[in-house]
Design an enzyme around this catalytic site. Structure first.
Site, PDB file in Angstrom:
ATOM      1  N   SER A   1      56.774 -18.110  26.491  1.00 36.42           N
ATOM      2  CA  SER A   1      58.148 -18.753  26.067  1.00 36.42           C
ATOM      3  C   SER A   1      57.981 -18.970  24.567  1.00 36.42           C
ATOM      4  O   SER A   1      59.094 -18.500  24.051  1.00 36.42           O
ATOM      5  CB  SER A   1      58.584 -20.038  27.144  1.00 36.42           C
ATOM      6  OG  SER A   1      59.679 -20.706  26.401  1.00 36.42           O
TER       7      SER A   1
ATOM      8  N   LYS B   1      59.807 -16.532  21.231  1.00 43.25           N
ATOM      9  CA  LYS B   1      60.683 -16.882  20.261  1.00 43.25           C
ATOM     10  C   LYS B   1      60.287 -16.875  18.801  1.00 43.25           C
ATOM     11  O   LYS B   1      60.839 -16.233  17.919  1.00 43.25           O
ATOM     12  CB  LYS B   1      61.040 -18.477  20.538  1.00 43.25           C
ATOM     13  CG  LYS B   1      61.988 -18.566  21.682  1.00 43.25           C
ATOM     14  CD  LYS B   1      62.368 -19.719  22.307  1.00 43.25           C
ATOM     15  CE  LYS B   1      61.285 -20.450  22.949  1.00 43.25           C
ATOM     16  NZ  LYS B   1      61.800 -21.704  23.631  1.00 43.25           N
TER      17      LYS B   1
END
Lengths: 434, 434
Positions: free
Chosen positions: A183, A187
């Protein structure tokens, strides 16, 4: 290919291959795979883990689910930094202009975030007129002209992560190292970073409570980055007690300004210099980390970093009079001392309890869209290892509401543990993982 | 109470209490808890298991999610039997009239089911005019007048199980002992049974492939029943090869009629007598199981059981001429012998492959609502341990379609393993768990 078979495979402890992971993430992003299958898969991942290859496939699949940023205006490597989050963490606000002062372009996309205080963007809005919603053109212009920008997202980065995280958040599947690692890394990679320093916080005020878990998470993230050809360093830093002394939005901006002026608390300065110097070497802007460290320290001490900060505030529409005179920033009505009930040493200063104290004053938001009180917060005066006499001020409560002050007081009562035994100061950096 | 916290608790390996389980099941039944939280919980249960108390709470909560049946027309204990499913299992069709012939009322609610052949109700529809959709009043009348009925559900029993099972089926969370046990037991208990014999099948043609797993499932189900004040016995029976010789709807009815007439294959007769005699003792209709066994054997041999079966067929609208002359039942166009390619002993007869052969002929349905060909199926002639000469018939394929015959032939090729080594016959009952 069927989602059922991939859930079963993971449940049985087998690794999914690239195509299988892509099928899951693409299907989920396009609403072709339902939430109930993804949550079952996430729970199976919680128990069975993921191999390093699998975690990298997942990261790439998530990156590919949306737009990615390219930084054509930056000639060298694009450096970025990520913190896993803690109490009183204003590192990016000092680091960004400091890097630019050293000639290294630094364009960081941040968020508002939930938590005990606002996120980096909320804190920066303490400056009257400061704009965090820059267009891609404005960001590009600022990077070209002054070398630094701190802004919100301009693109729809990693929609798969947004969707998956929201699902994990309500199905008790957040606490999985490979899912957390992918995660975060998705990004950073979608943001266009080539060289990334991860500030992995460890302790009561951090998501990772134990050094063991933090090492595992760091290794997973560094591994993902390397597999995807990024230069990686993880700095494991202490978050038992707050970073620096200020916890609150405008309070943290004041402390950032102090630090940019060569003053400020030692731990914050040190962490900024460590992260910054690793970034310089990792981004191949300098060869020698120790020298880079000294160079950055000088830029804090000689006012160049603060100058760059003012350029940034001005370029984003903020009022630089508030940089020169931080007393103009939002502040609370009352400043109430919280004192020691007896003499002794500070044996513990629980960052999470301090965070809750700030939260109870209105410094943070519980859910998206909640308002934030920029002026309130906690000013920590004594930290772990400090000797105190009875009646000494341990912290100041910056409050706009008496009832909330009482709540904050209760939290500080829990936060501070005094002991007769002498107590060592806490280390700042536990470990570097590369 | 929040579903999130209950998922987390289970994920951490803790047991949920009665109120927590009720909250989950009630909330899920009322659509207040979404599928994605239930599937995450189910996957956590797969990994962490459930305590016996927890499993009993789950069973009760599921029973309470819908209607329950009461059998006021039955003075003594209501006895029921459940099979975990296998290939060629026509036990209930023989057992029901046999129990009634012994004076023990037997009203069994069955289903159509998916699988290699139809369910009990589909098989019974081999009789022209046989009605399986009796009203509650008709069921009551038949129980009062002839003591036996085999019918479909009249009430909305255990809707929570229906919903949860459908979710587990698509999220790879079916294979959990406590979830399987509570699913089966909730339906039996909602059906109003006081004394239950579970026929837990073990082997290639069964859901439980190993004796170990079957023992665990049996113990879990017996435990649930006892906690909920039911009298329980589990019979663990062999399902490596088909039960009896017939696999197919009308074919199985023929075999059931044979068995009710005191003939039929030894294994089917034995299993019926074992289950029946345990039911008689468990239901407190008899004291001595061995005597009950002999009593039931006599009722098969003296024609009383078959007589009761004819009463049942008649009462449910079927044509008893077809009982007297099973050649009138639906039958396939072609009966093709499948022969041994060499001499030897049958070392293996894979029930699952025989099931697939029947399925490929059209005897079963893949999804709800699919049509069934009642006449087709496999007639097994040689079973494990039998000696065969080259060219001997191993099985007959009852088929209505040449292409399907070829498919069935391929499956039988896989089903039969011949060996030069002498091979013992397989046992029928492995273990009794009470």
């Amino acid at each position: 290919m069927k989602a059922y078979d991939l859930i079963l495979k993971k449940r049985q402890g087998l690794a999914l291959n690239k195509e299988e992971i892509e099928f899951l993430i693409e299907g989920y992003t396009k609403d072709e795979i339902p939430d109930y299958q993804m949550s079952a898969w996430a729970m199976a991942v919680f128990f069975q883990g993921m191999t390093p290859e699998e975690t990298a496939y997942l990261t790439t699949a998530m990156v590919n689910s949306g737009e990615t940023l390219a930084w054509n205006e930056i000639a060298g490597k694009v450096v970025d930094k990520h913190s896993t989050g803690g109490v009183g963490d204003k590192t990016s606000i000092v680091l960004a202009p400091l890097m630019a002062a050293a000639g290294i372009p630094f364009a960081k996309m941040s968020g508002r975030g939930l938590g005990h205080t606002g996120g980096t963007l909320d804190k920066l809005e303490s400056f009257q007129g400061f704009r965090i919603d820059l267009s891609r053109e404005e960001i590009s212009k600022n990077v070209n002209e002054i070398g630094v920008v701190l802004s919100g997202q301009t693109a729809d980065l990693v929609p798969a992560d947004g969707k998956l995280y929201a699902l994990r958040d309500v199905t008790a599947t957040v606490e999985s190292i490979p899912l957390i690692a992918s995660s975060i890394m998705s990004k950073k990679i979608a943001s266009g970073a080539d060289a990334i320093v991860l500030d992995v916080k460890v302790g009561k005020g951090a998501f990772m409570k134990s050094l063991d878990d933090a090492v595992k998470l760091s290794e997973a993230m560094v591994d993902i980055g390397k597999r995807l050809d990024r230069s990686m360093t993880a700095v494991l830093s202490q978050m038992e007690e707050p970073l620096g002394n200020m916890v609150g939005n405008a309070l943290e901006i004041k402390e950032a300004i102090d630090t940019l002026a060569g003053k400020g608390p030692e731990d914050l300065r040190e962490l900024v210099l460590v992260i910054g110097s690793y970034l310089m070497v990792l981004g191949e802007y300098r060869d020698n980390r120790e020298a880079a460290y000294e160079e950055l320290a000088l830029l804090l001490d000689n006012g160049k970093a603060l100058e760059k900060f003012k350029e940034m505030v001005k370029a984003q529409g903020g009022d630089i009079a508030e940089v020169d005179n931080p007393e103009l920033l939002p502040k609370a009505k009352d400043v109430i001392p919280f004192t020691a009930s007896r003499a002794g040493y500070v044996a513990e200063l629980d960052a999470l309890a301090v965070g809750r104290a700030a939260m109870s004053l209105g410094a943070g938001r519980q859910k998206k869209g909640d308002p934030i009180d920029l002026g309130v917060g906690i000013e920590v005066v004594r930290k772990t290892g400090d000797m105190v006499a009875e009646g000494d001020v341990l912290a100041y409560i910056h409050s706009n509401d008496e009832k909330k002050t009482i709540e904050a007081m209760k939290e500080l009562d829990l936060a501070y543990v005094l002991s007769e035994k002498e107590q060592e100061k806490l280390p700042l950096v536990y470990r570097i993982i590369q």
